[in-house]
Design a protein around this motif. Structure first.
Motif, PDB file in Angstrom:
ATOM      1  N   CYS A  34       0.855  -1.194   0.000  1.00 21.81           N
ATOM      2  CA  CYS A  34       0.000   0.000   0.000  1.00 21.81           C
ATOM      3  C   CYS A  34       0.886   1.238   0.000  1.00 21.81           C
ATOM      4  N   LEU A  36      -0.121   4.001   1.447  1.00 21.78           N
ATOM      5  CA  LEU A  36      -0.448   4.764   2.660  1.00 21.78           C
ATOM      6  C   LEU A  36      -0.128   3.914   3.888  1.00 21.78           C
ATOM      7  N   ALA A  37      -0.268   4.516   5.062  1.00 22.12           N
ATOM      8  CA  ALA A  37      -0.046   3.767   6.326  1.00 22.12           C
ATOM      9  C   ALA A  37      -1.051   4.284   7.353  1.00 22.12           C
ATOM     10  N   CYS A  38      -2.319   3.911   7.177  1.00 19.54           N
ATOM     11  CA  CYS A  38      -3.390   4.409   8.060  1.00 19.54           C
ATOM     12  C   CYS A  38      -3.269   3.767   9.446  1.00 19.54           C
ATOM     13  N   TYR A  40      -5.510   2.761  11.441  1.00 22.11           N
ATOM     14  CA  TYR A  40      -6.465   1.684  11.735  1.00 22.11           C
ATOM     15  C   TYR A  40      -6.322   0.507  10.764  1.00 22.11           C
ATOM     16  N   CYS A  41      -5.238   0.476   9.986  1.00 15.27           N
ATOM     17  CA  CYS A  41      -5.091  -0.560   8.951  1.00 15.27           C
ATOM     18  C   CYS A  41      -5.072  -1.963   9.577  1.00 15.27           C
ATOM     19  N   THR A  43      -4.463  -4.713   7.489  1.00 17.87           N
ATOM     20  CA  THR A  43      -3.869  -5.568   6.454  1.00 17.87           C
ATOM     21  C   THR A  43      -2.364  -5.682   6.695  1.00 17.87           C
ATOM     22  N   GLY A  93      -6.959  -4.852  -1.046  1.00 16.79           N
ATOM     23  CA  GLY A  93      -5.568  -4.841  -0.602  1.00 16.79           C
ATOM     24  C   GLY A  93      -5.482  -4.635   0.895  1.00 16.79           C
ATOM     25  N   ASN A 122      -7.962   3.082  -1.993  1.00 13.60           N
ATOM     26  CA  ASN A 122      -7.856   4.230  -1.080  1.00 13.60           C
ATOM     27  C   ASN A 122      -8.055   5.564  -1.811  1.00 13.60           C
ATOM     28  N   LYS A 144      -9.855   9.630   2.861  1.00 11.09           N
ATOM     29  CA  LYS A 144      -9.156   9.522   4.137  1.00 11.09           C
ATOM     30  C   LYS A 144      -9.270  10.820   4.927  1.00 11.09           C
TER      31      LYS A 144
HETATM   32  S1  SF4 Z   1      -6.255   1.020   5.538  1.00  6.12           S
HETATM   33 FE1  SF4 Z   1      -6.162   0.670   3.334  1.00  6.12          FE
HETATM   34  S2  SF4 Z   1      -5.242   2.542   2.541  1.00  6.12           S
HETATM   35 FE2  SF4 Z   1      -4.808   2.527   4.711  1.00  6.12          FE
HETATM   36  S3  SF4 Z   1      -2.795   1.549   4.890  1.00  6.12           S
HETATM   37 FE3  SF4 Z   1      -4.326  -0.070   5.124  1.00  6.12          FE
HETATM   38  S4  SF4 Z   1      -4.584  -0.899   3.066  1.00  6.12           S
HETATM   39 FE4  SF4 Z   1      -3.579   1.091   2.846  1.00  6.12          FE
END
Ligand code: SF4
Length: 246
Positions: A34, A36-38, A40-41, A43, A93, A122, A144
């Motif tokens: 990804c 980004l690095a949210c 609350y991710c 994954t 993803g 995203n 976001k």
């Molecule tokens: S929440 Fe979605 S956009 Fe944000 S880091 Fe995780 S995979 Fe990427």
């Protein structure tokens, strides 16, 4: 010229747990990686050496394939999951648009579902969306909120993205939690309304145990504000977590 390959985390059949198509049966292709690095991710951040693949649709029995995979390998595994009984194929993803060369080869090989290709994204890579837009049927796009995701603002990228995505069936997803600010929600609404009357899903962050730590009054206020400006605004948590899987 070498064929594109991509690392995937998993290929499986399940119920869509988020957004407007909640409850629909899909085949999920979860791509690794990804941009980004949210905060609350949920994954995996690292690319796994193997992709787990469900042997029969919905069986939760998996076997493993070495990463990266070719489009032909993925298409073969999808065919074995009986696409004809599925609403659509979810490209998810991570951020699937990091793999556009791969998707350009893969999508034409994915046939026989009822509604085609569903892209979960995203919403920050408009140039990449443009490349595969003709091949996609439905787009679930995040906007976001910087204060909630704890990342820098992406307003301009989101605006360009939504302007392209509106050529298809698109809805926007706003992930919110206790710290989400009304000003940022209003900014997201300005952005959406500037593009059109796009359906909006407000998605409270849901813990892996299926709990929502968000004051009900707050979320109802946010929905009311959005309904003053948009026709279709729903509050939907991540329902797949109630079933006990991520
Ligand atoms: S929440 Fe979605 S956009 Fe944000 S880091 Fe995780 S995979 Fe990427």
């Amino acid at each position: 010229m070498s064929l594109p390959v991509a690392p995937l985390i998993e290929i499986f059949s399940s119920i869509q747990g988020e957004g407007i198509l909640v409850g629909c049966r899909q085949i999920f292709l979860r791509f690794a990686g990804c941009n980004l690095a949210c905060s609350y991710c949920d994954t995996l951040r690292d690319t796994p050496g193997q992709c787990r693949w469900e042997i029969r649709p919905g069986s939760r029995e998996f076997t493993f394939l070495p990463n990266p995979l070719t489009p032909q390998e993925v298409a073969l595994k999808v065919r074995e999951l009986n696409p004809a009984i599925h609403h659509s194929i979810s490209l998810t993803g991570g951020e699937p648009l990091l793999h556009t060369s791969f998707l350009l080869e893969l999508i034409p090989l994915l046939k026989e579902t009822r509604q085609g290709i569903y892209l979960e994204t995203n919403g920050t890579l408009p140039d990449r969306l443009q490349t595969i837009l003709p091949l996609v049927d439905i787009i679930a796009m995040d906007i976001k909120l910087p204060g909630t995701a704890k990342i820098g603002p992406c307003w301009q990228e989101h605006r360009e993205f939504l302007n392209l995505a509106r050529r298809k069936y698109v809805f926007v997803k706003l992930v919110v939690d206790e710290n989400s600010k009304l000003e940022e929600i209003e900014e997201a609404l300005d952005l959406i309304c500037g593009v059109g009357d796009i359906p909006l899903v407000i998605q409270p962050v849901t813990t892996p145990e299926g709990k929502i730590q968000l004051n009900q009054e707050k979320v109802l206020t946010w929905q009311s504000r959005a309904l003053e400006r948009l026709t279709d605004v729903r509050v939907i948590p991540q329902t797949h977590k109630f079933f006990g899987h991520l």
